[in-house]
Design a protein around this motif. Structure first.
Motif, PDB file in Angstrom:
ATOM      1  N   PHE A  19       0.834  -1.210   0.000  1.00 29.88           N
ATOM      2  CA  PHE A  19       0.000   0.000   0.000  1.00 29.88           C
ATOM      3  C   PHE A  19       0.868   1.260   0.000  1.00 29.88           C
ATOM      4  O   PHE A  19       0.587   2.229  -0.703  1.00 29.88           O
ATOM      5  N   GLU A  20       1.939   1.230   0.809  1.00 34.03           N
ATOM      6  CA  GLU A  20       2.792   2.407   0.915  1.00 34.03           C
ATOM      7  C   GLU A  20       3.601   2.632  -0.353  1.00 34.03           C
ATOM      8  O   GLU A  20       3.818   3.781  -0.763  1.00 34.03           O
ATOM      9  N   VAL A  21       4.031   1.574  -1.012  1.00 36.07           N
ATOM     10  CA  VAL A  21       4.700   1.727  -2.304  1.00 36.07           C
ATOM     11  C   VAL A  21       3.740   2.371  -3.300  1.00 36.07           C
ATOM     12  O   VAL A  21       4.105   3.301  -4.039  1.00 36.07           O
ATOM     13  N   GLN A  22       2.501   1.906  -3.330  1.00 35.12           N
ATOM     14  CA  GLN A  22       1.521   2.457  -4.264  1.00 35.12           C
ATOM     15  C   GLN A  22       1.216   3.923  -3.963  1.00 35.12           C
ATOM     16  O   GLN A  22       0.901   4.688  -4.876  1.00 35.12           O
ATOM     17  N   ARG A  23       1.304   4.306  -2.703  1.00 34.33           N
ATOM     18  CA  ARG A  23       1.095   5.716  -2.340  1.00 34.33           C
ATOM     19  C   ARG A  23       2.333   6.549  -2.623  1.00 34.33           C
ATOM     20  O   ARG A  23       2.274   7.591  -3.273  1.00 34.33           O
ATOM     21  N   ASN A  24       3.479   6.078  -2.138  1.00 35.83           N
ATOM     22  CA  ASN A  24       4.715   6.836  -2.186  1.00 35.83           C
ATOM     23  C   ASN A  24       5.327   6.893  -3.580  1.00 35.83           C
ATOM     24  O   ASN A  24       6.055   7.823  -3.907  1.00 35.83           O
ATOM     25  N   ARG A  25       5.042   5.884  -4.397  1.00 33.46           N
ATOM     26  CA  ARG A  25       5.561   5.830  -5.765  1.00 33.46           C
ATOM     27  C   ARG A  25       4.423   5.424  -6.710  1.00 33.46           C
ATOM     28  O   ARG A  25       4.379   4.337  -7.260  1.00 33.46           O
ATOM     29  N   THR A  26       3.464   6.345  -6.853  1.00 35.13           N
ATOM     30  CA  THR A  26       2.256   6.082  -7.638  1.00 35.13           C
ATOM     31  C   THR A  26       2.600   5.888  -9.108  1.00 35.13           C
ATOM     32  O   THR A  26       3.187   6.764  -9.740  1.00 35.13           O
ATOM     33  N   VAL A  27       2.223   4.747  -9.649  1.00 35.07           N
ATOM     34  CA  VAL A  27       2.598   4.381 -11.017  1.00 35.07           C
ATOM     35  C   VAL A  27       1.710   5.058 -12.055  1.00 35.07           C
ATOM     36  O   VAL A  27       2.192   5.539 -13.084  1.00 35.07           O
ATOM     37  N   ILE A  28       0.402   5.082 -11.816  1.00 37.88           N
ATOM     38  CA  ILE A  28      -0.547   5.756 -12.712  1.00 37.88           C
ATOM     39  C   ILE A  28      -0.952   7.054 -12.042  1.00 37.88           C
ATOM     40  O   ILE A  28      -1.419   7.045 -10.896  1.00 37.88           O
ATOM     41  N   ASN A  65      -1.405  11.043  -7.862  1.00 37.16           N
ATOM     42  CA  ASN A  65      -0.168  11.265  -7.115  1.00 37.16           C
ATOM     43  C   ASN A  65      -0.293  12.459  -6.171  1.00 37.16           C
ATOM     44  O   ASN A  65       0.260  12.457  -5.071  1.00 37.16           O
ATOM     45  N   GLN A  66      -1.051  13.487  -6.569  1.00 34.08           N
ATOM     46  CA  GLN A  66      -1.258  14.623  -5.669  1.00 34.08           C
ATOM     47  C   GLN A  66      -2.121  14.238  -4.471  1.00 34.08           C
ATOM     48  O   GLN A  66      -1.890  14.706  -3.348  1.00 34.08           O
ATOM     49  N   LEU A  67      -3.104  13.383  -4.687  1.00 35.04           N
ATOM     50  CA  LEU A  67      -3.889  12.863  -3.559  1.00 35.04           C
ATOM     51  C   LEU A  67      -2.983  12.139  -2.577  1.00 35.04           C
ATOM     52  O   LEU A  67      -3.078  12.307  -1.356  1.00 35.04           O
ATOM     53  N   HIS A  68      -2.096  11.301  -3.121  1.00 40.22           N
ATOM     54  CA  HIS A  68      -1.237  10.464  -2.288  1.00 40.22           C
ATOM     55  C   HIS A  68      -0.148  11.258  -1.570  1.00 40.22           C
ATOM     56  O   HIS A  68       0.469  10.741  -0.637  1.00 40.22           O
ATOM     57  N   GLU A  69       0.081  12.484  -2.014  1.00 35.43           N
ATOM     58  CA  GLU A  69       1.101  13.326  -1.386  1.00 35.43           C
ATOM     59  C   GLU A  69       0.491  14.444  -0.545  1.00 35.43           C
ATOM     60  O   GLU A  69       1.191  15.374  -0.136  1.00 35.43           O
ATOM     61  N   TRP A  95      -6.472   7.315  -0.910  1.00 40.53           N
ATOM     62  CA  TRP A  95      -5.549   6.291  -1.418  1.00 40.53           C
ATOM     63  C   TRP A  95      -6.283   5.563  -2.537  1.00 40.53           C
ATOM     64  O   TRP A  95      -7.172   4.755  -2.295  1.00 40.53           O
ATOM     65  N   VAL A  96      -5.935   5.884  -3.789  1.00 38.42           N
ATOM     66  CA  VAL A  96      -6.721   5.387  -4.926  1.00 38.42           C
ATOM     67  C   VAL A  96      -5.817   4.915  -6.073  1.00 38.42           C
ATOM     68  O   VAL A  96      -5.989   5.347  -7.223  1.00 38.42           O
ATOM     69  N   THR A 144     -17.317   3.283 -10.056  1.00 34.44           N
ATOM     70  CA  THR A 144     -17.719   2.171 -10.922  1.00 34.44           C
ATOM     71  C   THR A 144     -16.643   1.824 -11.943  1.00 34.44           C
ATOM     72  O   THR A 144     -16.753   0.789 -12.612  1.00 34.44           O
ATOM     73  N   ARG A 145     -15.615   2.646 -12.061  1.00 32.72           N
ATOM     74  CA  ARG A 145     -14.533   2.361 -13.005  1.00 32.72           C
ATOM     75  C   ARG A 145     -13.242   1.974 -12.290  1.00 32.72           C
ATOM     76  O   ARG A 145     -12.177   1.965 -12.907  1.00 32.72           O
ATOM     77  N   ARG A 146     -13.353   1.630 -11.017  1.00 36.83           N
ATOM     78  CA  ARG A 146     -12.176   1.123 -10.316  1.00 36.83           C
ATOM     79  C   ARG A 146     -11.691  -0.143 -11.014  1.00 36.83           C
ATOM     80  O   ARG A 146     -12.480  -0.948 -11.503  1.00 36.83           O
ATOM     81  N   CYS A 147     -10.374  -0.323 -11.082  1.00 37.59           N
ATOM     82  CA  CYS A 147      -9.793  -1.447 -11.814  1.00 37.59           C
ATOM     83  C   CYS A 147     -10.390  -2.776 -11.375  1.00 37.59           C
ATOM     84  O   CYS A 147     -10.366  -3.123 -10.184  1.00 37.59           O
ATOM     85  N   ILE A 148     -10.926  -3.534 -12.333  1.00 37.16           N
ATOM     86  CA  ILE A 148     -11.548  -4.822 -12.034  1.00 37.16           C
ATOM     87  C   ILE A 148     -10.520  -5.798 -11.472  1.00 37.16           C
ATOM     88  O   ILE A 148     -10.822  -6.612 -10.599  1.00 37.16           O
TER      89      ILE A 148
END
Length: 458
Positions: free
Chosen positions: A319-328, A358-362, A388-389, A395-399
């Motif tokens: 979770f923290e990697v996805q927040r701290n280093r957001t790929v999309i 990334n701005q949300l996560h920061e 954290w998204v 409804t378009r969250r990644c399946i």
């Protein structure tokens, strides 16, 4: 002023019988800079440009950007919640979207009822219990890849992780083996690399010879031939009803009226799952190796936990990697109604609304000391749904979010059980844009040492 309906957060229309409701646009602030300069900055350096604009104009501003046109960029959690909970009849998928690369049968191309019906059909294979069956494939493909890892010599993990995630998808989702598996292993990386770069550029009105778009179309035709072969083989398989690959599950599924997905739709959806889950998951894993090699205490706790059946700290680290280093870095919508009330603003029809992930996560209001890499923050509290998204929202969250999470968890566990990862005090790797995804600039380089003989412990 008029009594024409406007649409608010829940997507319901109000005629303003008690008060007059303005449908005149009331847009967030726009940068007072030349449009051409902003467009160039957005194309050349989308992420730092968005960072600067957020610092300068706040967490909601208006911008005209290439491909998406007039756009409202949001990184406020309350407005994000409103966007992700607004009816999909009000906010359609952003236009243009990845369906121009993935095909008209992709869920990205659908809106309204068609989108809801398709998602309902696609969801069952990606429930938690269903994806449990794929864990052994993840272990096998990870062990197969790490067998060739050099010991005591620094190397980039991004390419190996690309191999792992691709092979997992081709086996678990496509049900591929033999010749088709080898051809897809060769074809898909080239398609994904080229497609990622072209996805952020305007599409030509027709296929132009001797251009990257023509090459992409050639890749697509070869892909369609291979998928057609896989579908025919699955349908002829005497054990078809017992097959667990997602392609076979799609073939056995039907809508409420008894109709089934066409071969073209199945091919487009498989490509969508591959495009959404291959490069992004591999990039996150490369960032994970880059991060934990620079945080010895995090690595120590991960190693200790990997010897047990627990995965709570590993999940917090992911979770923290996805927040701290957001790929999309963004998730987008398209205003389909005459006017959309977004907080205090009124956004007219035809505008894009982009959530800057990334701005949300920061955001320091949601994550204290946001630059600090600290998995503990996700042990102390579960992620806020609208702060954290990494997989988008609504409804378009990644399946395939649960599938990707399982992949990352099992890959990390397998590597930690079989290798000692060296730590380093070198500065963290910088961001590198591959078009859609952001990866470590040097590929997530680490040094490893084999701990013991490979194990496939579950």
């Amino acid at each position: 002023m008029s009594e024409a309906p406007t649409v608010g957060a829940a997507g319901s229309a109000t005629l303003g019988t008690d008060r007059l409701v303005s449908t005149e646009p009331k847009l967030p602030p726009a940068p007072g800079l030349p449009s051409g300069l902003l467009k160039l900055a957005f194309v050349a350096a989308r992420r730092p440009t968005t960072d600067w604009l957020t610092r300068r104009y706040g967490r909601c501003f208006t911008l005209r950007v290439p491909v998406f046109g007039n756009t409202v960029v949001v990184s406020d959690p309350a407005l994000t919640k409103q966007i992700f909970t607004t009816s999909p009849d009000v906010l359609h998928n952003i236009q243009p979207n990845l369906s121009r690369l993935l095909g008209p049968g992709s869920v990205f191309a659908l809106d309204g009822v068609d989108h809801r019906v398709r998602r309902k059909l696609l969801t069952p294979p990606f429930h938690g219990k269903s994806i449990k069956a794929y864990e052994q494939i993840v272990i096998e493909e990870t062990l197969r890849e790490v067998e060739s890892w050099p010991q005591g010599t620094e190397f980039a993990t991004l390419e190996p992780m690309m191999h792992v995630t691709l092979n997992i998808i081709l086996r678990a989702i496509f049900g591929a083996d033999g010749f088709e598996l080898e051809r897809l292993r060769d074809l898909i990386p080239r398609w994904v690399t080229l497609g990622s770069r072209l996805a952020v550029l305007p599409s030509p009105s027709r296929e132009l010879p001797w251009t990257p778009w023509e090459k992409l179309a050639q890749y697509r035709r070869e892909y369609e031939n291979l998928v057609d072969t896989l579908v025919s083989r699955a349908e002829r398989d005497p054990n078809f009803e017992d097959r667990t690959d997602v392609l076979s599950l799609f073939l056995r599924s039907s809508y409420e009226d008894g109709s089934k997905m066409t071969r073209g739709e199945i091919g487009d959806e498989l490509l969508t799952l591959l495009a959404a889950g291959h490069e992004t998951t591999a990039s996150t894993l490369a960032w994970a190796f880059e991060r934990i090699s620079r945080h010895p205490e995090v690595l120590r706790r991960l190693v200790a936990e990997a010897e047990t059946d627990d995965n709570s700290y590993r999940q917090a680290t992911i979770f923290e990697v996805q927040r701290n280093r957001t790929v999309i870095d963004f998730s987008g919508r398209h205003v389909a109604v005459s006017a959309y009330e977004l907080g205090e603003w009124t956004v007219p029809q035809g505008y894009s609304v982009i959530v800057s992930l990334n701005q949300l996560h920061e955001n320091p209001e949601m994550f204290s000391d946001p630059d600090r890499f600290d998995p503990q923050r996700f042990l102390d509290a579960r992620p806020n749904t609208f702060a954290w998204v990494p997989f988008g929202g609504g409804t378009r969250r990644c399946i395939g979010a649960a599938f990707a999470n399982m992949e990352m968890d099992v890959v990390l566990r397998t590597v930690l059980r079989n290798f000692t990862i060296g730590t380093t005090t070198t500065p963290g790797e910088k961001w590198h844009s591959r078009g859609v995804a952001y990866t470590p600039k040097k590929g997530g380089r680490v040094v490893v040492y084999r701990r013991n003989a490979p194990t496939n412990q579950c």
